[in-house]
Motif scaffolding. Structure first.
Motif, PDB file in Angstrom:
ATOM      1  N   ASN A 139       0.844  -1.185   0.000  1.00 39.61           N
ATOM      2  CA  ASN A 139       0.000   0.000   0.000  1.00 39.61           C
ATOM      3  C   ASN A 139       0.881   1.238   0.000  1.00 39.61           C
ATOM      4  O   ASN A 139       2.107   1.136  -0.107  1.00 39.61           O
ATOM      5  CB  ASN A 139      -0.985  -0.014   1.177  1.00 39.61           C
ATOM      6  CG  ASN A 139      -0.303   0.106   2.522  1.00 39.61           C
ATOM      7  OD1 ASN A 139       0.877   0.403   2.641  1.00 39.61           O
ATOM      8  ND2 ASN A 139      -1.065  -0.141   3.576  1.00 39.61           N
ATOM      9  N   GLY A 140       0.290   2.397   0.120  1.00 39.24           N
ATOM     10  CA  GLY A 140       1.037   3.653   0.103  1.00 39.24           C
ATOM     11  C   GLY A 140       2.054   3.781   1.220  1.00 39.24           C
ATOM     12  O   GLY A 140       3.026   4.519   1.107  1.00 39.24           O
ATOM     13  N   ASP A 141       1.827   3.065   2.317  1.00 44.82           N
ATOM     14  CA  ASP A 141       2.763   3.077   3.451  1.00 44.82           C
ATOM     15  C   ASP A 141       3.799   1.962   3.347  1.00 44.82           C
ATOM     16  O   ASP A 141       4.480   1.656   4.319  1.00 44.82           O
ATOM     17  CB  ASP A 141       1.996   2.945   4.768  1.00 44.82           C
ATOM     18  CG  ASP A 141       1.059   4.110   5.006  1.00 44.82           C
ATOM     19  OD1 ASP A 141       1.386   5.225   4.550  1.00 44.82           O
ATOM     20  OD2 ASP A 141       0.004   3.902   5.638  1.00 44.82           O
ATOM     21  N   ASN A 142       3.852   1.308   2.189  1.00 51.69           N
ATOM     22  CA  ASN A 142       4.784   0.215   1.930  1.00 51.69           C
ATOM     23  C   ASN A 142       4.516  -1.006   2.822  1.00 51.69           C
ATOM     24  O   ASN A 142       5.410  -1.767   3.138  1.00 51.69           O
ATOM     25  CB  ASN A 142       6.239   0.681   2.069  1.00 51.69           C
ATOM     26  CG  ASN A 142       7.169  -0.167   1.219  1.00 51.69           C
ATOM     27  OD1 ASN A 142       6.770  -0.684   0.179  1.00 51.69           O
ATOM     28  ND2 ASN A 142       8.393  -0.312   1.665  1.00 51.69           N
ATOM     29  N   MET A 143       3.266  -1.170   3.243  1.00 54.07           N
ATOM     30  CA  MET A 143       2.864  -2.317   4.049  1.00 54.07           C
ATOM     31  C   MET A 143       2.280  -3.385   3.126  1.00 54.07           C
ATOM     32  O   MET A 143       1.694  -3.061   2.093  1.00 54.07           O
ATOM     33  CB  MET A 143       1.827  -1.895   5.093  1.00 54.07           C
ATOM     34  CG  MET A 143       2.329  -0.845   6.070  1.00 54.07           C
ATOM     35  SD  MET A 143       3.768  -1.378   7.014  1.00 54.07           S
ATOM     36  CE  MET A 143       3.074  -2.683   7.981  1.00 54.07           C
ATOM     37  N   PRO A 144       2.411  -4.659   3.499  1.00 54.83           N
ATOM     38  CA  PRO A 144       1.909  -5.724   2.623  1.00 54.83           C
ATOM     39  C   PRO A 144       0.386  -5.723   2.501  1.00 54.83           C
ATOM     40  O   PRO A 144      -0.327  -5.444   3.465  1.00 54.83           O
ATOM     41  CB  PRO A 144       2.399  -7.006   3.301  1.00 54.83           C
ATOM     42  CG  PRO A 144       2.704  -6.634   4.699  1.00 54.83           C
ATOM     43  CD  PRO A 144       3.034  -5.179   4.714  1.00 54.83           C
ATOM     44  N   VAL A 145      -0.063  -6.022   1.304  1.00 52.28           N
ATOM     45  CA  VAL A 145      -1.485  -6.147   1.006  1.00 52.28           C
ATOM     46  C   VAL A 145      -1.675  -7.465   0.258  1.00 52.28           C
ATOM     47  O   VAL A 145      -0.963  -7.747  -0.705  1.00 52.28           O
ATOM     48  CB  VAL A 145      -1.984  -4.971   0.136  1.00 52.28           C
ATOM     49  CG1 VAL A 145      -3.433  -5.174  -0.295  1.00 52.28           C
ATOM     50  CG2 VAL A 145      -1.820  -3.655   0.867  1.00 52.28           C
ATOM     51  N   LEU A 146      -2.597  -8.275   0.738  1.00 48.18           N
ATOM     52  CA  LEU A 146      -2.960  -9.513   0.064  1.00 48.18           C
ATOM     53  C   LEU A 146      -4.057  -9.182  -0.938  1.00 48.18           C
ATOM     54  O   LEU A 146      -5.060  -8.562  -0.581  1.00 48.18           O
ATOM     55  CB  LEU A 146      -3.449 -10.549   1.084  1.00 48.18           C
ATOM     56  CG  LEU A 146      -3.964 -11.875   0.522  1.00 48.18           C
ATOM     57  CD1 LEU A 146      -2.850 -12.626  -0.208  1.00 48.18           C
ATOM     58  CD2 LEU A 146      -4.546 -12.724   1.641  1.00 48.18           C
TER      59      LEU A 146
END
Length: 166
Positions: A139-146
């Motif tokens: 995502n925009g915060d560089n966090m993982p998204v499934l």
């Protein structure tokens, strides 16, 4: 003289357009996609944050109660890999495996309680949502998204740390 001025101005404009087109810019690229593995799936719970059908419309059945979003809990139990769909009216789950980076679900199982609307539609939509091609993004915060995509919709789930309850 007028023609010379026009030619010089036109040349200047053309050269400016070429120079602008040749400038280098810094582009933002997404990090390389993380491969799908059992360890990565089981490291977090996965909370639904977006689900849209092929027309770009939100799958409303999945968002009737924002305080209880569809959440996926991947786990290993007694030698089997399981995924449990949380916040549903019925208990819904399936076995799963990861083969060559692809998630494969076994037959989805569910209790058969007579759930009132809109819970019944939520359960049906949830079961459809987990079937498809799994991938990871950021995502925009560089966090993982499934990301789960099937013929009818694309759904995005954010990683939520698992809490250990006694």
């Amino acid at each position: 003289m007028k023609n010379t001025t026009k030619i010089m101005m036109a040349s200047t404009l053309v050269m400016s357009a070429f120079a602008t087109g040749c400038q280098t810019t810094t582009s933002v690229t997404k990090p390389a996609a993380q491969p799908i593995t059992e360890e990565v799936l089981e490291a977090n719970n996965w909370r639904l944050i977006e689900a849209k059908n092929n027309n770009g419309d939100i799958v409303n059945e999945l968002f009737f109660n924002p305080s209880k979003p569809l959440t996926l809990n991947f786990m290993a139990a007694e030698g089997s890999n399981l995924v449990s769909l949380m916040n549903t009216c019925n208990n819904i789950g399936a076995g799963y495996s990861v083969v060559d980076g692809e998630v494969q679900l076994t037959l989805i199982r569910s209790t058969m309680m007579a759930c009132p609307e809109p819970l019944a539609k939520f359960d049906s939509a949830a079961a459809v949502t987990v079937e498809g091609k799994y991938s990871f993004g950021k995502n925009g915060d560089n966090m993982p998204v499934l990301i789960i995509a099937n013929d009818n919709q694309v759904s995005h789930f954010k990683a939520v740390p698992k809490t250990n309850t006694p």
